[in-house]
Design a protein around this motif. Structure first.
Motif, mmCIF file in Angstrom:
data_model
loop_
_atom_site.group_PDB
_atom_site.id
_atom_site.type_symbol
_atom_site.label_atom_id
_atom_site.label_comp_id
_atom_site.label_asym_id
_atom_site.label_seq_id
_atom_site.Cartn_x
_atom_site.Cartn_y
_atom_site.Cartn_z
ATOM 1 N N ASP A 247 14.252 -6.098 -13.208
ATOM 2 C CA ASP A 247 14.978 -4.621 -13.782
ATOM 3 C C ASP A 247 15.196 -3.260 -13.352
ATOM 4 N N ALA A 248 14.969 -2.707 -12.394
ATOM 5 C CA ALA A 248 15.165 -2.296 -11.887
ATOM 6 C C ALA A 248 16.146 -2.217 -9.934
ATOM 7 N N ALA A 249 16.743 -1.125 -9.646
ATOM 8 C CA ALA A 249 17.852 -1.429 -8.991
ATOM 9 C C ALA A 249 16.779 -1.405 -7.270
ATOM 10 N N PRO A 250 17.039 -1.936 -6.663
ATOM 11 C CA PRO A 250 16.037 -2.545 -5.112
ATOM 12 C C PRO A 250 16.334 -1.504 -4.116
ATOM 13 N N SER B 217 0.937 -1.322 0.346
ATOM 14 C CA SER B 217 0.400 0.184 -0.160
ATOM 15 C C SER B 217 0.661 1.387 -0.232
ATOM 16 N N ARG B 218 2.054 1.217 0.650
ATOM 17 C CA ARG B 218 3.036 2.640 0.857
ATOM 18 C C ARG B 218 3.689 2.669 -0.817
ATOM 19 N N LEU B 219 3.962 1.667 -1.079
ATOM 20 C CA LEU B 219 4.176 2.035 -2.392
ATOM 21 C C LEU B 219 3.651 2.354 -3.825
ATOM 22 N N ASN B 220 2.534 1.620 -3.315
ATOM 23 C CA ASN B 220 1.467 2.080 -4.306
ATOM 24 C C ASN B 220 0.608 4.245 -4.648
ATOM 25 N N SER C 132 8.267 9.636 -4.180
ATOM 26 C CA SER C 132 9.485 10.027 -4.961
ATOM 27 C C SER C 132 10.027 9.551 -4.278
ATOM 28 N N GLU C 133 11.598 9.271 -3.972
ATOM 29 C CA GLU C 133 12.444 8.758 -2.976
ATOM 30 C C GLU C 133 12.672 9.590 -2.571
ATOM 31 N N ALA C 134 12.485 10.627 -1.979
ATOM 32 C CA ALA C 134 12.159 10.332 -0.691
ATOM 33 C C ALA C 134 11.342 10.607 0.047
ATOM 34 N N GLY C 135 10.888 9.193 0.346
ATOM 35 C CA GLY C 135 9.550 8.761 0.587
ATOM 36 C C GLY C 135 10.164 7.348 1.154
#
Length: 826
Positions: A652-655, A618-621, A625-628
């Motif tokens: 395919d993206a950085a973890p 839920s938080r990921l959705n 921004s990357e700050a979070g």
């Protein structure tokens, strides 16, 4: 003498040669250097990667691995074991030339079994083909159930040797019974061994009743005692595996839960829902006769000429020819299947026919074992019997996938069929009895097949639960094709049965020689079974060898994480984290894939980890921004205490990096006492594991001197890691509780300060903890299971004794054979 001995040996030599040729032809890509692409084999590669890497570079063996579920014993995954059984196991498996070796073992094993039952060698050869080409035995190879395949291969000769011991030669039969029992246990698929023992139990009860009637109980007791002694030797020859598995079982999901919720679904082993998840439908039993009675597999090629393909093209659906190759053929009650259990139409016909020609206890126990196998395979579709076995039959609730028990019928049906065929070929046949038996057998098999060909609707509505998600117009096409599949296989089965019946009729009427009749029956069986098996295991299942060696190519996320040389765990949400082993191939995962994970860890998954994962999702959705990113893991106690440092959400993206992970070990200021597992698990929802440990009161004597409520200036860090040993450095004032992000397992893990053994205890439901005294020193955790070390010594000694006994009786019988052959020549 030489010519006579060669003549007696000819069918055996022919059998061995044919048993090598047939699988070599079937698996011809293997001869080209290709490898079978098996899902479970690939999974096993991922599961065992840390173990394999360690074993290659160290003199000792990895007995523990942290590659999945936080950590578990390596001997439950892929630990090599060595005893005098090892070279015999390797030889019977053609030095591991898989998958050819699997089929060879099926064939040679059943051939030996029929010889033990007194069947003519040439008839035994045909019987071996019937057993060895059963569809289930091929489908499990496609899936990668390798240990299951090997264990099935030893089932037949084990039972055959036991029969030989009781009926003919007690010591020779007992020795070979023990050998094949030892080899089957060595194969390490205890569920198949359990089902084999169920057949033996039915056979034993039949012998007991027969001996009681004949007033020969004393004789049976003496024979049983000797056989039991040999069996104990076979078990002891596998003490290393059996002891460790038994010991771990009490801590796994196959042991009882300490939680009190949902007791109606609980047993002393697996939960009933889990154990019966894959239950054969009652009507689905007819796949034994008609392979496509329920549509075959969950995903099959309907064909470009199918009704569904025509509808897809008519509605201009893109890639219609590709879609039609992966449509849901299966419409039974199981969640899914890789294919049906098909024993062969001809074999089932011969089974029914043999019921008329075999009398007495042999017919009774084979028939009872067959019926028991079928009824238990129904699982949740026949709960009165299933409940009885789950609740009252020792060991039954330790195993899942109850449909697997059809391996019993997979053995007993061809056994009855070819013991009966042997009598028809070698004894005089009364015309009236013959006419009655063959007509009844044709009616019950070919007649039933023709009935479903003419009235396919009798089998059901051809709709599965998953079809509800499909548009109505596609469902109509699928129903039409499923109907067509059933009718096609029904007439196919009827044709094979009628052809074999005609051959037998001509033989009995003395219009066809026995050798030609047997050849034709064997040929028809092979064509029948070969064709069905090719639907589920064929050349398309093979890949180039280099692709098989690494089934999990490194992703961008994997490569990035591997730059970190510290010890951590990974959560991979780009896949189902608790049903895959690709992550374990590269990292220490909080997920994984295993049928016997630790009970407490599974309960942590169910009650806390899934909750935290849902919150994380839920938080990921809502992340803008990357700050979070730093706030994603706040309050996710179960993930943080397991030192989940990395999250893979896109391979395919950085973890994403979790800065809230608690690390390898930490000191807590407080602890909360609980009195049972329910409270322990519930407390994890409220506490912050960084500052407060949840501890069971039963461990109180081990930490009652702890000082709580103070901020610690002490230091605690992981100094070195290997699967069997972890070393931590500590410096502090003492009387502090340290929590380690490692799984608590008391049957092997020991804690040391210097050379002194010190106690440790469980914290936070699954982790290790200990009370630290004052000072500066190293803390070492070593995995030293007594069961493994002592079991290995017992196994080595017992296997030597067993092989010496087998060698002695084999030599004795060969000498007697040569002597008898020489005397008959004179």
């Amino acid at each position: 003498m030489d010519n006579l001995l060669f003549k007696k040996s000819l069918p055996h030599l022919a059998a061995i040669l044919l048993f090598l040729i047939l699988p070599a032809i079937y698996f011809s890509p293997q001869l080209e250097g290709k490898k079978l692409n098996q899902h479970d084999t690939n999974t096993a590669t991922g599961m065992a990667k840390e173990i394999a890497d360690y074993n290659k570079s160290h003199d000792d063996l990895a007995l523990w691995t942290n590659s999945m579920f936080g950590g578990m014993p390596a001997y439950l995954i892929g630990l090599p074991t060595y005893s005098l059984l090892t070279p015999i196991y390797a030889a019977t498996n053609l030095l591991d030339q898989r998958p050819i070796s699997f089929i060879f073992l099926y064939l040679i094993g059943f051939y030996i079994a029929l010889l033990f039952f007194g069947v003519n060698p040439w008839i035994a050869l045909v019987g071996a083909i019937a057993f060895g080409f059963t569809s289930y035995d091929f489908i499990i190879i496609a899936a990668g159930h390798n240990t299951k395949a090997v264990a099935i291969g030893y089932m037949a000769p084990m039972i055959g040797a036991l029969y030989y011991a009781l009926k003919k030669d007690l010591f020779t039969g007992s020795a070979f019974f023990a050998l094949f029992l030892g080899l089957q246990i060595y194969a390490n698929h205890l569920q198949i061994t359990y089902y084999t023992l169920l057949i033996i139990l039915v056979f034993g009860l039949s012998e007991l009743y027969s001996s009681f009637k004949q007033k020969k109980l004393t004789d049976l007791a003496k024979k049983g005692g000797i056989i039991l002694l040999f069996a104990v030797l076979a078990i002891a020859a596998n003490a290393e595996r059996l002891w460790t598995t038994w010991e771990y079982g009490k801590y796994s999901i196959r042991g009882a839960s300490e939680l009190t919720a949902d007791k109606s679904n609980s047993t002393s082993g697996l939960d009933k829902d889990y154990a019966t998840g894959w239950s054969y439908g009652i009507d689905e039993t007819l796949t034994l006769l008609i392979p496509n009675f329920k549509g075959g597999a969950s995903a099959i090629d309907f064909g470009e000429d199918s009704a569904t393909a025509a509808l897809l093209k008519a509605n201009n659906v893109p890639n219609a020819n590709s879609i039609v190759k992966q449509l849901p053929g299966y419409w039974g009650t199981q969640p899914g299947t890789s294919g049906p259990v098909y024993v062969g139409a001809i074999v089932l016909f011969l089974f029914v026919l043999s019921l008329f020609w075999i009398n007495g206890e042999l017919r009774v126990w084979i028939l009872v074992a067959t019926i028991l196998s079928i009824m238990l395979s129904w699982g949740r579709n026949f709960m009165p019997l299933t409940d009885f076995f789950l609740d009252h039959f020792p060991g039954y609730n330790k195993f899942r996938t109850v449909s697997m028990i059809l391996v019993m019928a997979g053995f007993t049906i061809p056994l009855m069929a070819f013991v009966g065929l042997n009598r028809i070929f070698t004894e005089s046949v009364a015309p009236e009895k013959w006419k009655k038996s063959i007509l009844w057998s044709l009616g019950l098999t070919a007649g039933l097949s023709l009935l479903f060909f003419l009235l396919p609707g009798l089998s059901g509505n051809f709709i599965s639960a998953g079809d509800a998600n499909l548009p109505e117009w596609i469902r109509k096409g699928i129903i039409e094709d499923r109907t067509s599949f059933l009718r096609s296989d029904a007439i196919r089965s009827a044709a094979f049965i009628l052809a074999s019946a005609l051959v037998l009729w001509l033989f009995v009427a003395k219009k066809l020689e026995s050798r030609y009749a047997l050849f034709l029956i064997g040929f028809f069986i092979l064509v029948d079974m070969w064709g069905v098996n090719k639907r589920y295991l064929n050349d398309n299942n093979f890949v180039e060898a280099q692709n098989a060696r690494n089934p999990f190519p490194a992703s961008v996320a994997n490569k990035e994480i591997l730059k970190d040389k510290s010890e951590y765990r990974v959560l991979n949400l780009s896949v189902d984290p608790f049903n895959e082993a690709g992550t374990s191939f590269y990292h220490h995962s909080i997920g994984g894939y295993h049928g016997a994970k630790m009970r407490r860890y599974q309960e942590l998954i169910d009650h806390r980890i899934y909750h935290d994962i849902r919150l994380l999702g839920s938080r990921l959705n809502s992340l803008k921004s990357e700050a979070g990113v730093d706030s994603l893991f706040i309050g996710l106690g179960s993930l943080n205490m397991l030192n989940t440092k990395y999250l893979i959400y896109n391979p395919d993206a950085a973890p994403l990096v979790n800065k809230n992970a608690l690390g390898n070990a930490w000191i807590v200021k407080n602890y909360e006492l609980v009195i049972n597992a329910d409270q322990e698990l519930a407390a994890l929802e409220k506490v912050d594991p960084k500052t407060t440990a949840v501890l069971d009161r039963s461990f109180l004597p081990l930490f009652e001197q702890a000082v709580s409520g103070e901020t610690s200036a002490s230091s605690l860090a992981l100094k070195s890691y290997s699967p069997n040993q972890l070393v931590y450095s500590y410096s502090g004032k003492g009387n502090e509780i340290a929590v380690f992000s490692e799984i608590y397992y008391p049957k092997g893990w020991n804690a040391y300060i210097g050379e002194k053994l010190v106690p440790h205890f469980r914290a936070d439901y699954v982790l290790r903890a200990m009370l630290l005294p004052q000072g500066t020193y190293d803390i070492t955790f070593k995995f030293e299971p007594v069961s493994y070390k002592a079991g290995k010594q017992i196994a080595n000694f017992s296997s030597v004794v067993l092989i010496l006994l087998v060698g002695f009786f084999l030599f004795r019988n060969l000498r007697e054979l040569i002597t008898k052959t020489s005397e008959s020549k004179k």
